[in-house]
Design an enzyme around this catalytic site. Structure first.
Site, PDB file in Angstrom:
ATOM      1  CB  SER A  22      57.962 -34.631 -61.797  1.00 19.14           C
ATOM      2  OG  SER A  22      56.678 -35.196 -61.698  1.00 19.14           O
TER       3      SER A  22
ATOM      4  CE1 TYR B  58      55.657 -30.277 -64.420  1.00 17.38           C
ATOM      5  CE2 TYR B  58      55.043 -32.593 -64.207  1.00 17.38           C
ATOM      6  CZ  TYR B  58      55.506 -31.417 -63.643  1.00 17.38           C
ATOM      7  OH  TYR B  58      55.841 -31.387 -62.301  1.00 17.38           O
TER       8      TYR B  58
HETATM    9  N1  LIG Z   1      52.919 -30.358 -56.870  1.00 20.25           N
HETATM   10  C1  LIG Z   1      53.249 -31.518 -57.427  1.00 20.25           C
HETATM   11  O1  LIG Z   1      52.446 -32.473 -57.453  1.00 20.25           O
HETATM   12  C2  LIG Z   1      54.626 -31.737 -58.007  1.00 20.25           C
HETATM   13  C3  LIG Z   1      55.049 -33.052 -58.267  1.00 20.25           C
HETATM   14  C4  LIG Z   1      56.293 -33.263 -58.833  1.00 20.25           C
HETATM   15  C5  LIG Z   1      57.108 -32.178 -59.120  1.00 20.25           C
HETATM   16  N2  LIG Z   1      56.675 -30.911 -58.856  1.00 20.25           N
HETATM   17  C6  LIG Z   1      57.558 -29.791 -59.196  1.00 20.25           C
HETATM   18  O2  LIG Z   1      57.868 -29.076 -58.022  1.00 20.25           O
HETATM   19  C7  LIG Z   1      58.165 -27.709 -58.372  1.00 20.25           C
HETATM   20  C8  LIG Z   1      57.372 -26.789 -57.485  1.00 20.25           C
HETATM   21  O3  LIG Z   1      55.996 -27.015 -57.731  1.00 20.25           O
HETATM   22  P1  LIG Z   1      54.825 -26.659 -56.704  1.00 20.25           P
HETATM   23  O4  LIG Z   1      53.935 -27.821 -56.636  1.00 20.25           O
HETATM   24  O5  LIG Z   1      55.397 -26.097 -55.453  1.00 20.25           O
HETATM   25  O6  LIG Z   1      54.070 -25.554 -57.584  1.00 20.25           O
HETATM   26  P2  LIG Z   1      53.598 -24.074 -57.268  1.00 20.25           P
HETATM   27  O7  LIG Z   1      52.948 -23.600 -58.503  1.00 20.25           O
HETATM   28  O8  LIG Z   1      52.867 -24.048 -55.975  1.00 20.25           O
HETATM   29  O9  LIG Z   1      54.978 -23.301 -57.034  1.00 20.25           O
HETATM   30  C9  LIG Z   1      55.848 -23.046 -58.087  1.00 20.25           C
HETATM   31  C10 LIG Z   1      56.498 -21.699 -57.873  1.00 20.25           C
HETATM   32  O10 LIG Z   1      57.400 -21.457 -58.973  1.00 20.25           O
HETATM   33  C11 LIG Z   1      57.219 -20.124 -59.399  1.00 20.25           C
HETATM   34  N3  LIG Z   1      57.604 -19.973 -60.795  1.00 20.25           N
HETATM   35  C12 LIG Z   1      56.940 -20.437 -61.889  1.00 20.25           C
HETATM   36  N4  LIG Z   1      57.567 -20.034 -62.999  1.00 20.25           N
HETATM   37  C13 LIG Z   1      58.633 -19.299 -62.615  1.00 20.25           C
HETATM   38  C14 LIG Z   1      59.640 -18.600 -63.318  1.00 20.25           C
HETATM   39  N5  LIG Z   1      59.671 -18.575 -64.655  1.00 20.25           N
HETATM   40  N6  LIG Z   1      60.588 -17.945 -62.614  1.00 20.25           N
HETATM   41  C15 LIG Z   1      60.576 -17.959 -61.255  1.00 20.25           C
HETATM   42  N7  LIG Z   1      59.625 -18.595 -60.534  1.00 20.25           N
HETATM   43  C16 LIG Z   1      58.673 -19.256 -61.217  1.00 20.25           C
HETATM   44  C17 LIG Z   1      55.737 -19.856 -59.186  1.00 20.25           C
HETATM   45  O11 LIG Z   1      55.456 -18.460 -59.175  1.00 20.25           O
HETATM   46  C18 LIG Z   1      55.479 -20.545 -57.861  1.00 20.25           C
HETATM   47  O12 LIG Z   1      55.691 -19.696 -56.756  1.00 20.25           O
HETATM   48  C19 LIG Z   1      57.874 -27.582 -59.873  1.00 20.25           C
HETATM   49  O13 LIG Z   1      59.079 -27.685 -60.607  1.00 20.25           O
HETATM   50  C20 LIG Z   1      56.982 -28.775 -60.149  1.00 20.25           C
HETATM   51  O14 LIG Z   1      57.038 -29.174 -61.492  1.00 20.25           O
HETATM   52  C21 LIG Z   1      55.466 -30.664 -58.303  1.00 20.25           C
END
Ligand SMILES: NC(=O)c1ccc[n+]([C@@H]2O[C@H](COP(=O)([O-])OP(=O)(O)OC[C@H]3O[C@@H](n4cnc5c(N)ncnc54)[C@H](O)[C@@H]3O)[C@@H](O)[C@H]2O)c1
Length: 256
Positions: A142, A155
Site C-alpha cells: 500500500s 496497518y
Molecule cells: N482499497 C484500498 O484503498 C487499498 C489501498 C492499498 C492497498 N490495499 C490492499 O489491497 C488488498 C485488497 O483490498 P481491497 O481494497 O480489495 O479490500 P476488500 O476488503 O474489498 O477485499 C479484500 C478481500 O480479502 C479477503 N480476506 C480478508 N481476510 C482474509 C483472510 N484471512 N483469508 C482470506 N481472505 C481474506 C476479504 O474477504 C475480501 O474478499 C488488501 O491487502 C489491502 O490492504 C487496498
C-alpha cells in the site's frame, strides 16, 4: 494480445475488490485463475460474476492459518498442475484509533492476516515455482507501506513489513528465475476505503472521501482496474527483468 495465455494465477482475497477485478483481467488475458477467500458464498458469487466456467477454481481458506495455506496451494496444484502467478493480496484494514489506544488483539489480527498470511503464502507457493524455474509473485502492500499516517499504526506497520518480505523473497528466488515485487496503491474505491472513511470520521465518511481524493495529485481515488493493470504487467513476461521492487499506483500521492 493476451498477455497471460495459458498461465495459472493464484489470487488471495480474490472474492472482492482489487483481487476480483484482477481475476477478471487475468481471465481476459488467457489465464486460468484460482480464487482464495474466507467464505464459500462470497467465492461462489465472485465465480458467478466472472462467468468463466472451469477456468476458475475457488478455495475457501484463511490465509493467516498455516494449515489453510498449505491446503489452498495443494488444491491449486492438484487442479492445474502449476502456479505461474501468485497475487498475494488478501488483507484487512484493522481499526482506526491512535496508536496508544489500539487494542493488542486488533494489532495481532492485522499482522496475522497481512504479514503472517503473506509469508505463509510465499512459503507454500515458492517451492512449486522454484522447481519449475519460473514464476511471478506480486505482494500487495500500500502507500501505507511507504509512508506513515495517523490512526492506522497496525496497518502501516503490516504494509511496511511487506516491503521487507518482498525484498527477502526476491533475493532468495532470483536464482530460480522467480520474481517477487510489491505494489503500493493509494486509496482505491472498494469496501476497505468505505470502512476507513467511516473510521476516520464516523457519520461523515463522504466528507473524508472528498478530502482524501483532493490530497491526491491526480485528484481522485484509484479504481480496482488501475491496480489490476499494474499487477498484470508485473505478472506477465513483459516484466521479465523486474524483481525486488516497490511499485506505487497512487495518482502521484507518494511523490509529495
Ligand atoms: N482499497 C484500498 O484503498 C487499498 C489501498 C492499498 C492497498 N490495499 C490492499 O489491497 C488488498 C485488497 O483490498 P481491497 O481494497 O480489495 O479490500 P476488500 O476488503 O474489498 O477485499 C479484500 C478481500 O480479502 C479477503 N480476506 C480478508 N481476510 C482474509 C483472510 N484471512 N483469508 C482470506 N481472505 C481474506 C476479504 O474477504 C475480501 O474478499 C488488501 O491487502 C489491502 O490492504 C487496498
Amino acid at each position: 494480445m493476451k498477455r497471460l495465455q495459458d498461465k495459472i494465477a493464484l489470487i488471495t482475497g480474490g472474492a472482492a475488490g482489487i483481487g476480483l477485478e484482477t481475476a477478471r483481467l487475468f481471465l481476459e488475458h488467457g489465464a486460468k485463475v484460482a480464487l482464495i477467500d474466507l467464505k464459500d458464498d462470497d467465492l461462489s458469487a465472485a465465480a458467478d460474476t466472472l462467468n468463466a466456467g472451469d477456468d476458475v477454481l475457488c478455495v475457501a481458506a484463511d490465509v493467516s492459518s498455516a494449515e489453510d495455506s498449505a491446503r489452498y496451494v495443494k488444491a491449486v496444484l492438484d487442479r492445474f498442475g502449476q502456479i505461474d502467478v501468485f497475487f498475494n493480496n488478501a488483507g484487512i484494514e484493522g481499526k482506526v484509533a491512535p496508536l496508544v489506544d489500539q487494542k493488542i488483539e486488533d494489532f495481532d489480527r492485522v499482522m496475522s492476516v497481512n504479514v503472517r498470511g503473506a509469508f505463509l503464502g510465499l512459503q507454500h507457493v515458492m517451492p512449486a515455482m522454484i522447481e519449475r524455474k519460473s514464476g511471478s509473485i506480486i505482494n500487495m502492500s500500500s502507500i501505507a507501506g511507504l509512508q506513515g499516517s495517523a490512526n492506522v499504526a497496525p496497518y502501516i506497520t503490516s504494509k511496511h513489513a511487506i516491503v521487507g518480505l518482498t525484498r527477502a523473497a526476491a533475493i532468495e528466488a532470483a536464482a530460480a528465475n522467480v520474481r517477487v515485487n510489491s505494489v503500493h496503491p493509494s486509496p482505491i474505491n472498494t469496501r476497505m476505503m468505505r470502512s476507513l472513511e467511516e473510521g476516520f470520521s464516523p457519520g461523515h465518511g463522504d466528507e473524508t472521501q472528498k478530502q482524501l481524493a483532493a490530497s491526491i495529485p491526480l485528484a481522485r481515488y484509484g479504481e480496482s482496474i488501475d491496480v489490476a493493470n499494474l499487477v498484470l504487467f508485473l505478472a506477465s513476461d513483459e516484466s521479465a527483468f523486474i524483481t525486488g521492487g516497490q511499485y506505487p499506483v497512487d495518482g502521484g500521492l507518494a511523490a509529495g
